[in-house]
Design a protein around this motif. Sequence first.
Motif, short mmCIF file in Angstrom:
data_model
loop_
_atom_site.label_atom_id
_atom_site.label_comp_id
_atom_site.label_asym_id
_atom_site.label_seq_id
_atom_site.Cartn_x
_atom_site.Cartn_y
_atom_site.Cartn_z
N CYS A 110 -18.96 -63.44 -5.92
CA CYS A 110 -17.82 -63.16 -5.05
C CYS A 110 -16.85 -62.18 -5.73
O CYS A 110 -16.90 -62.00 -6.95
CB CYS A 110 -17.11 -64.47 -4.67
SG CYS A 110 -16.15 -65.18 -6.01
N CYS A 113 -15.01 -63.53 -8.81
CA CYS A 113 -15.82 -63.65 -10.04
C CYS A 113 -16.13 -62.28 -10.62
O CYS A 113 -16.17 -62.12 -11.84
CB CYS A 113 -17.09 -64.44 -9.75
SG CYS A 113 -16.80 -66.22 -9.58
N ASN A 130 -19.71 -67.90 -11.96
CA ASN A 130 -19.86 -68.25 -10.54
C ASN A 130 -18.77 -69.23 -10.16
O ASN A 130 -18.03 -69.69 -11.02
CB ASN A 130 -21.25 -68.85 -10.27
CG ASN A 130 -21.43 -70.18 -10.96
OD1 ASN A 130 -20.97 -71.21 -10.49
ND2 ASN A 130 -22.08 -70.16 -12.13
N CYS A 131 -18.67 -69.52 -8.86
CA CYS A 131 -17.68 -70.49 -8.39
C CYS A 131 -18.20 -71.11 -7.09
O CYS A 131 -19.33 -70.84 -6.70
CB CYS A 131 -16.31 -69.82 -8.20
SG CYS A 131 -16.22 -68.70 -6.81
N CYS A 134 -19.66 -68.63 -4.60
CA CYS A 134 -20.77 -67.74 -4.95
C CYS A 134 -21.69 -68.41 -5.96
O CYS A 134 -21.41 -69.49 -6.46
CB CYS A 134 -20.22 -66.43 -5.53
SG CYS A 134 -19.56 -66.55 -7.21
ZN LIG Z 1 -17.26 -66.65 -7.31
#
Ligand SMILES: [Zn+2]
Length: 742
Positions: A110, A113, A130-131, A134
Amino acid sequence: MTPGVRAEGWRIRVRGQVQGVGFRPFIWQLAREMGLRGRVLNDAEGVLIEVAGPELAAFVAAIRDRAPLLARIDSVDYQEVTLDFPEAFEVAASGAAGAETRVTPDAATCPDCVAEINAPGRRQGYAFTNCTHCGPRFTILQGLPYDRARTTMAAFPICDACRAEYENPGDRRFHAQPVACPDCGPRIWLEPEDGGPIAGAVSCLQSVGILSVKGLGGFHLACDARAPAAVALLRARKRRPSKPFALMGTLEMIRAHCAVSEEEAALLRDPAAPIVLLRTQGAALPEAVAPGQAMLGWMLPYTPLHHLLVDAFGGPLVMTSGNLSGEPQVIGNAEAREKLGGFADAFLMHDRDIARRLDDSVERAHPPMVLRRARGRVPGTLPLPEGFGDAPQVVAYGGQMKAAICLVKNGQALLGHHLGELDEALTHDAFLAADADYAALFDHRPEIVACDPHPGYRATQHAHARGLPVEEVQHHHAHMAACMAENGWPLSGGRVAGIVLDGLGLGPDGTIWGGEVLLADYCGFERRGWLRPVVMPGGDMASREPWRNALAQLDAAGLGHAADEIFSARPLGLLRQAVRAGVNAPLTSSAGRLFDAFAAVLGFEAAQSYEGEAAMTLEARAVPGDVGAYPLGGVDGVIEAEPLWRAWARDRAAGVAPEVMAARFHAGLAQGFAARARALVESGEAAAVALSGGCFQNALLLEMTIAALGDLPVLIHRLVPANDGGLALGQAVVAAARAVSR
Ligand SMILES: [Zn+2]
Ligand SMILES: [Zn+2]
C-alpha cells in the motif's frame, strides 16, 4: 469479553471479504468516533458487531461507505437486541473460527508502506514491510483460521516492537499477521553474493544479465526490458520464441512506452496488481518483448522487494514467470537453483516460504476483462445469483487447458487460481494438490462433481474417480453459464441466447464444437446456430499449424486454388489425400480455428508457438474503424463461412490491405452471429444475449459484437475469464441448478 451494562442495541452481521483486511480496527475506530459502545469480533460467518448508542443507522451506513481498502462487503444485516454491553467499544476475542472463515487474496504494497520503506525509520529499505491494507495472504497461508502460526511467517517469531503494533487497534498493523521488521522478519540475499543484494541485483541487470527474483507466488526471471540483447538472451535461454513477456515498471516508466487511460491506471493500482494489457505508444521497447503484438502486459511493483529493485534499477524490467517450458512456476529456493540455474545469472532470494504457487493475473481495462485469474484475485468469491441459495456443495474441475477448480458452497462460488495445461505432468500434480488444498481450506464436502464430457480430459477422469455423483456439462453450455452466473442472471431468469466463440469443445453429437449459438438456461440448452463443420487436417496438429485450417476452409469454400498459391511450399497434396481418406481429420465448428485460418491466409502466422497467437496477431493488425464486413450465410441452424471467404478472395484479387481484410473478418463474424442471437431475442425465445468462449478475449471482436447487438441486454465476462479458465464456474452452476431443480 468485558461484562457490561444491560441495554438495547443492534447486533450487526457483516458478510463478505471482511477478515484479515483491518475490518475490526476500522469498526473500533468508527464506533469510538461516533461515541458508541459494544464489541466487534470475527467468527465463522464474517464479522459480528454488537453496538449500543445513538444513531446506529448512521453507523451501519458508514460501515459500507468507509470500509477498508481490501474489504468487500456482500451484506450487512442487523437485528435489535437487549444485551450486556461493555462501557466502551472493544475488539473482542474471536469466536470459534470455523474453517469457513474467509481468506483474502494477496495485496500489493500500500502507499503507506511504500512511503515507509523510502523514509528513515526502522523499516527503511525493508523488503517485507506490510500492514492490514497490504501484503501477502493466500500465498503464505498453510491452514485456517488465518493467523501467523498457520502461515509461512510462523518461522519468524515476532519482536516486541512489531507485537506492540500488532496489538494496538489504533495501529495500521493491528492483527496484520505477516507483520515484520528487519529485527524479526525474513531477509533477502543475492546468489552469488555481489555487494548488497539490491545493488548486486541491479549490477546483474545492468550487465545484460538475467536475474531470478523470488516474488509472492513464485519466482520470476527478470532482465532490462530496454536492452534487446538481454531480451534475446532470455528468449534463447527459456526457449520461448514469441509468447509475450510481461513487464514491470512504475507508472511513469509505463507511460514512456504505452498509452495509459484513467481506468487502466486504476486497474494497475488495484490491490490485486494484475498484469494489464496496454496499447503501445511512444518509445518502442525491443520487438522481442512481444513479437507482433500491439499490446504489452505491464504490472506495477507489488511487493516491497519489487519497489526496491525497480527504484534502484531505474527502468522497466521484463518480469516473466520462472519455469521450465510448460511446467508450473518454481516456488522453492532449492527448486529454483536446480531448475532456473541454466536461465539465471543471479538469484535475488529470500527466506519466507511460498505456501501456494500463484501466477500473476492478466487483465484488460477496455473493455474490462480477466484473461488469467490468479494472484490478487483468488480466493475471492462470487455471490451466486438468486435461486442458488439452497444449492448443494459442488466441486467442478474445468477443462484440459487453463485448468481451474470451482467450489460452490453457501450460495457462493469460489473459482480457484489458474493452474495451466493438464497435459503437463507437473501441472496435473498441481491440479490434484489444489483440489485437496481448496477442499481442506474451505471445509468443502461436495455432494456433486461437475466436469466436461470429454473423456480424454484429465479433469474429467479425476471427476469420475471421486466416487461421487458426476454431472457432465457440455463445454460451451458451461462457458455460457459462467457468463450468466457472473452477471447475476437468476436461476428462474429464463433462457438466454449465447454466442459462444471458442477453441475446441466436445459436442453431444461427437463432433468438436466451437462456433455456436445456444439457447440455454442453467439446466440445459438447444443448439440453434453453428458454423458449418470443416475438417481439421491432422487433428491436434491443426491447432499448432494454422495453415492446415486455412487449407480446409478454402477447399470447403471452393477456393482450393487460392490455397495452392498461398501455401505452395506446404505438403497440400498429402494432406488433401488424408482428408479424403478421412485419416486424422475430425470435423469442427470451431470459431478459433476459423480465426487461425484467416490469420494464415493473410500471412500473419506460419505457425503458432502458443495457443491463440495467430488470432491475437489478427486482432493486433486489424485497422480500427468501420471498413465494412464480410458476410456470413446459411439457413436454419447452419452458419456458412463460404460467403466470407468469397468476399475475401475478391478483396485479395483487388489488392486490399491485409489490415483492412482483418477488420472485415472480425466485423463479419460479429455481425453474423449477432444477427442469429438477435432473432432469438426478438422472437421472444431469449431474454438476453451472453457472449462467451475464448475468442471473446479479443477486444475488437467483443466490441463489434456488442455494437451489432445494439440495445439488446448483453451479458459479458468481466471477473471470470471468457476462456477455459472460467469453465469450472459454468460447470458448477449448471450442476447446482440441476440439483436445485430436481
Ligand atoms: Zn501497507
Ligand atoms: Zn519486528
